[in-house]
Write an enzyme that holds these catalytic residues in place. Structure first.
Site, PDB file in Angstrom:
ATOM      1  N   ALA A 271      11.682  14.632   1.533  1.00 40.23           N
ATOM      2  CA  ALA A 271      10.778  13.654   0.937  1.00 40.23           C
ATOM      3  C   ALA A 271      10.658  13.965  -0.545  1.00 40.23           C
ATOM      4  O   ALA A 271      10.857  15.107  -0.956  1.00 40.23           O
ATOM      5  CB  ALA A 271       9.417  13.762   1.610  1.00 40.23           C
TER       6      ALA A 271
ATOM      7  N   GLY B 148      12.689  15.661   5.346  1.00 43.85           N
ATOM      8  CA  GLY B 148      12.786  14.257   5.744  1.00 43.85           C
ATOM      9  C   GLY B 148      14.236  13.829   5.924  1.00 43.85           C
ATOM     10  O   GLY B 148      14.537  12.942   6.724  1.00 43.85           O
TER      11      GLY B 148
ATOM     12  N   GLU C  28       9.811  22.283   5.381  1.00 45.05           N
ATOM     13  CA  GLU C  28       8.460  21.842   4.987  1.00 45.05           C
ATOM     14  C   GLU C  28       7.443  22.969   5.008  1.00 45.05           C
ATOM     15  O   GLU C  28       6.549  23.035   4.169  1.00 45.05           O
ATOM     16  CB  GLU C  28       7.976  20.722   5.920  1.00 45.05           C
TER      17      GLU C  28
ATOM     18  N   GLU D 149      15.046  14.792   9.315  1.00 50.49           N
ATOM     19  CA  GLU D 149      14.286  13.959  10.265  1.00 50.49           C
ATOM     20  C   GLU D 149      14.945  12.582  10.396  1.00 50.49           C
ATOM     21  O   GLU D 149      15.017  12.026  11.491  1.00 50.49           O
ATOM     22  CB  GLU D 149      12.833  13.813   9.791  1.00 50.49           C
TER      23      GLU D 149
HETATM   24  N1  COA Z   1      11.587  16.111  -4.184  1.00 46.12           N
HETATM   25  C1  COA Z   1      11.643  15.887  -5.510  1.00 46.12           C
HETATM   26  N2  COA Z   1      12.459  16.545  -6.331  1.00 46.12           N
HETATM   27  C2  COA Z   1      13.250  17.459  -5.788  1.00 46.12           C
HETATM   28  C3  COA Z   1      13.252  17.748  -4.404  1.00 46.12           C
HETATM   29  C4  COA Z   1      12.368  17.012  -3.588  1.00 46.12           C
HETATM   30  N3  COA Z   1      12.312  17.207  -2.275  1.00 46.12           N
HETATM   31  N4  COA Z   1      14.163  18.707  -4.171  1.00 46.12           N
HETATM   32  C5  COA Z   1      14.706  19.014  -5.355  1.00 46.12           C
HETATM   33  N5  COA Z   1      14.157  18.268  -6.328  1.00 46.12           N
HETATM   34  C6  COA Z   1      14.492  18.268  -7.753  1.00 46.12           C
HETATM   35  C7  COA Z   1      14.218  19.625  -8.379  1.00 46.12           C
HETATM   36  O1  COA Z   1      12.875  19.727  -8.795  1.00 46.12           O
HETATM   37  C8  COA Z   1      15.180  19.615  -9.543  1.00 46.12           C
HETATM   38  O2  COA Z   1      14.617  18.804 -10.543  1.00 46.12           O
HETATM   39  P1  COA Z   1      14.889  19.119 -12.084  1.00 46.12           P
HETATM   40  O3  COA Z   1      16.365  19.029 -12.276  1.00 46.12           O
HETATM   41  O4  COA Z   1      14.100  18.086 -12.780  1.00 46.12           O
HETATM   42  O5  COA Z   1      14.375  20.506 -12.254  1.00 46.12           O
HETATM   43  C9  COA Z   1      16.382  18.862  -8.997  1.00 46.12           C
HETATM   44  O6  COA Z   1      15.894  18.104  -7.871  1.00 46.12           O
HETATM   45  C10 COA Z   1      17.518  19.756  -8.520  1.00 46.12           C
HETATM   46  O7  COA Z   1      16.963  20.736  -7.651  1.00 46.12           O
HETATM   47  P2  COA Z   1      17.413  22.270  -7.722  1.00 46.12           P
HETATM   48  O8  COA Z   1      16.570  22.992  -6.754  1.00 46.12           O
HETATM   49  O9  COA Z   1      17.405  22.712  -9.135  1.00 46.12           O
HETATM   50  O10 COA Z   1      18.912  22.157  -7.239  1.00 46.12           O
HETATM   51  P3  COA Z   1      19.703  23.103  -6.247  1.00 46.12           P
HETATM   52  O11 COA Z   1      21.052  22.499  -6.088  1.00 46.12           O
HETATM   53  O12 COA Z   1      19.570  24.510  -6.671  1.00 46.12           O
HETATM   54  O13 COA Z   1      18.961  22.998  -4.830  1.00 46.12           O
HETATM   55  C11 COA Z   1      17.944  21.909  -2.960  1.00 46.12           C
HETATM   56  C12 COA Z   1      18.912  21.777  -4.160  1.00 46.12           C
HETATM   57  C13 COA Z   1      17.831  20.561  -2.342  1.00 46.12           C
HETATM   58  C14 COA Z   1      18.487  22.912  -1.944  1.00 46.12           C
HETATM   59  C15 COA Z   1      16.574  22.439  -3.449  1.00 46.12           C
HETATM   60  O14 COA Z   1      16.134  21.626  -4.521  1.00 46.12           O
HETATM   61  C16 COA Z   1      15.495  22.409  -2.405  1.00 46.12           C
HETATM   62  O15 COA Z   1      15.376  23.328  -1.610  1.00 46.12           O
HETATM   63  N6  COA Z   1      14.670  21.359  -2.416  1.00 46.12           N
HETATM   64  C17 COA Z   1      13.505  21.263  -1.561  1.00 46.12           C
HETATM   65  C18 COA Z   1      13.878  20.775  -0.240  1.00 46.12           C
HETATM   66  C19 COA Z   1      12.629  20.605   0.592  1.00 46.12           C
HETATM   67  O16 COA Z   1      11.781  21.455   0.637  1.00 46.12           O
HETATM   68  N7  COA Z   1      12.553  19.461   1.251  1.00 46.12           N
HETATM   69  C20 COA Z   1      11.434  19.165   2.073  1.00 46.12           C
HETATM   70  C21 COA Z   1      10.423  18.450   1.276  1.00 46.12           C
HETATM   71  S1  COA Z   1       9.041  18.064   2.277  1.00 46.12           S
END
Ligand code: COA
Length: 695
Positions: A62, A101, A124, A104
């Protein structure tokens, strides 16, 4: 293109999502997906669909940025319900990450396939939440309660290969050519074409029942996570939701999941964890070094084969970077190399890496006793005894033997890096790297920019640390930088509270219950009271509150240096239990209080926690005033990653926001009145933050 588009390929509808950088599920994606399913249902030319994402990843969750706004319909549970209800089977086609999400949605699809190397997870819980779009109800119906507990409560993702084994996905596309995404697309079309359409309704996980696990399984998990993540609500809520999946019909389970999700969504804990998530990412971007071009670092050298030096060497070797470990004394070098070998053996034993990997990493570390071996090294990190003169001697040697553009770093926890840089002919290439012990495990590194350190040197090192998977926080030069300078204030309050009548065990318990990984006096005993004792001897007496450390000093002088000498604030022998007050120490505290004219009184837990936390917050404010730290969020990263501060409280600055910044300002002013203004002069940063209600 719109964030969600449909392309028709023969009888297959290709639903494409495009929301860079990580296809986070925004409200536009949610409505786009619901509309796409409606269109496909109405289109007689198609009888099946694939759901695929553009860019580097499948949906990574999400959109966390929307959490602080009023939720816009359709909500994610409506999207997953709509996908699952489709009469035409939808196959989720996963590459990169399918998280939160994103997974999901994939679980609501009728089939899931993935590109080799991708990862699937429900993280999450790490943001203080639970999967709130049916994940806690569908996953146990697909994999069983135990596997669902392990994915949802830990929040750790699994590899596509593991997912295939467990049945989480139905097909795996191997990486075989230069263009894996094109291969995945072809694989997906082929997979979809071969589906038996009569199976579609059986593939709806909501129609399956989840088998109740063995009695006691949920309680075992509750107990495990009560210990593992003290005081954290989200793991417990995840367990409750999964239990609902195996004890209630799907609709009721979904209602329970929603109720639990909403209770977590606006909580202080969830806000604190989200704050840290964004703080970590901001720290990677805002390094205060502008656009300076980083120079590649292909080989490093570490000076000193003690605990710190060997830990740092392993951090680099673990990232595949060759390390030269220098120690003048051959016996000390041999001991260091042995320590590295036994650490790697232990890593293999714990199943954290294979024998081969451990061997390769170990071979990347070569020992030497000769400075001449450092001539071609790009980055040298000195990790010798914490004494200015000793470090300066090492830097003179380094300056003589290292190539002119080599970066020279000192691993120090409080020394003045300008004075170290001054003995070299290249102060622009000198900086501080404060690693935390054990350096191969702890993620935090304070990167200290001295007066003349160049942006290029900073940027090169920061990039390298990113490669190592470290959380780097940039800091300026002052005694103790960010973390230890604040810790000194925290310990000051601990010392004063003891003089005023709080027992060591009472202080440790209060802060442990608050969530600190360990109580401050147990930490002091573990690190050795003599370290602080020696450090204070090198400090000007006006720089710290001497009264607060009289107990520590008297203990060291009577050979109670902490765990290593069998006694410190507590006793460490067979007859004593952990954190049990020693009558001798209580007597010593009383004597010193009398000598100092301090009247002892009864002190409650709330006062202990408040004074210790307010001491951290106020010192942090002064650190911001002086520009030593770039932001309040950076300070929180330092505390949560280096000092055992509870992540679910988000760090001292987030705690202040949670308590109310104006209230914190008022409490600090009150302490200035009761305790004197010397240490309780409110910082300008705090006053400004209280005005605008944010740091
Ligand atoms: N919502 C909004 N923005 C998100 C996001 C999310 N769920 N997940 C990542 N982003 C943004 C980051 O803040 C970052 O933004 P920026 O470039 O402005 O700093 C950008 O996307 C890239 O993320 P980053 O973590 O730097 O890239 P990465 O390749 O190292 O890792 C992920 C990618 C997806 C593995 C990591 O971002 C992550 O673990 N995200 C969270 C996933 C999560 O918890 N999802 C459940 C949400 S309820």
């Amino acid at each position: 293109m719109a964030v969600v588009e449909i392309e028709i390929r023969a009888n297959v509808a290709v639903i494409q999502v495009d929301n860079p950088p990580v296809n986070a599920i925004s409200s536009q994606i949610r409505s786009g997906l619901v509309e796409a399913i409606e269109q496909i249902e109405d289109n007689n030319a198609v009888d099946r669909a694939i759901l695929i994402c553009r860019g580097r990843t499948f949906m990574a969750g999400a959109d966390v940025r929307e959490f602080s706004q009023q939720p816009q319909p359709p909500h994610l549970p409506e999207v997953t319900a709509a996908i699952e209800a489709s009469h035409k089977p939808v196959t989720a086609v996963i590459h990169g990450q399918s998280l939160g999400g994103g997974l999901e949605i994939a679980l609501a699809c009728h089939y899931r396939i993935a590109l080799a190397g991708s990862r699937l997870g429900l993280p999450e819980v790490k943001l203080g939440l639970l999967p709130g779009a049916g994940g806690t109800q569908r996953l146990p119906r697909l994999l069983g309660a135990e596997a669902a507990l392990s994915m949802i409560v830990s929040g750790d993702p699994v590899s596509a290969e593991k997912a295939l084994e467990s049945g989480l996905i139905d097909g795996l596309c191997q990486l075989s050519t230069e263009n894996p995404l094109a291969d995945l697309f072809e694989y997906a079309l082929d997979f979809a074409q071969h589906l038996d359409l009569s199976e579609t309704s059986h593939r709806r996980l909501s129609l399956r029942s989840a088998t109740a696990p063995n009695a006691g399984l949920y309680d075992q998990w509750r107990e495990r996570y009560t210990k593992r993540q003290r005081g954290v609500d989200a793991p417990q809520a995840c367990i409750d939701a999964i239990e609902a999946a195996t004890s209630l019909p799907f609709d009721q389970g979904i209602a329970r999941e929603r109720e639990l999700f909403l209770s977590l969504r606006g909580s202080d804990q969830s806000q604190a964890l989200q704050h840290l998530f964004f703080a970590e990412r901001r720290a990677l971007r805002n390094t205060g070094v502008g656009t300076a071009q980083a120079r590649p670092i292909n080989c490093v050298a570490i000076i000193g084969a003690g605990t710190m030096g060997t830990g740092i060497a392993m951090s680099f070797a673990n990232a595949g970077i060759p390390v030269t470990l220098l120690e003048i004394d051959p016996q000390a070098l041999a001991r260091g190399m042995d320590r590295i070998a036994s650490q790697y053996a232990a890593t293999v034993k714990r199943g954290k890496c294979s024998q081969d990997e451990a061997e390769q990493r170990r071979e990347l570390i070569q020992g030497t006793t000769d400075y001449a071996q450092l001539a071609r090294i790009d980055l040298v990190i000195e990790a010798v005894f914490e004494k200015l003169e000793v470090k300066q001697q090492v830097f003179e040697q380094l300056d003589r033997h290292c190539k002119p553009d080599a970066i020279l770093a000192t691993n120090t926890s409080y020394l003045d890096i300008n004075q170290i840089a001054a003995v070299t002919s290249r102060p622009q290439q000198v900086l501080g790297l404060h690693f935390f012990s054990p350096a191969n495990i702890m993620k935090l590194v304070e990167v200290i920019k001295a007066d003349r350190t160049s942006d290029v040197a900073m940027s090169s090192v920061l990039q390298q640390l990113k490669r190592l998977g470290k959380v780097s926080v940039t800091a300026g030069v002052c005694h103790g930088f960010i973390g230890n300078r604040m810790y000194q204030s925290y310990q000051r309050e601990v010392g004063l509270l003891m003089l005023e009548g709080a027992k060591p065990s009472q202080i440790d318990n209060a802060l442990y219950q608050f969530g600190m990984a360990m109580g401050p006096l147990a930490v002091a005993d573990l690190s050795g009271l003599d370290i602080g004792y020696l450090m204070r001897r090198s400090l000007d007496e006006s720089k710290y509150e001497q009264r607060a450390f009289l107990i520590h000093d008297r203990l060291v002088e009577s050979d109670r240096k902490g765990r290593k000498s069998g006694a410190g604030f507590y006793r460490y022998d067979a007859s004593s239990t952990a954190n049990q007050d020693d009558p001798e120490v209580l007597e010593l505290i009383k004597t010193i209080a009398t000598e100092q004219g301090v009247e002892q009184r009864s002190i409650d837990t709330e006062e202990i926690v408040q004074r210790c936390m307010l001491a951290l917050i106020n010192e942090a404010g002064h650190i911001l005033d002086e520009g030593i730290a770039a932001s309040a969020a950076d300070i929180d990263l330092v505390y949560c990653h280096g000092y055992g501060f509870p992540k679910h409280r988000g760090g001292p600055m987030q705690l202040a926001s949670c308590w109310g910044l104006a209230q914190v300002e008022k409490q600090i002013d009150e302490l200035a009145r009761t305790q004197g203004p010397r240490w309780w002069n409110a910082s300008k940063s705090l006053r400004d933050a209280a005005q605008k209600n944010s740091w």
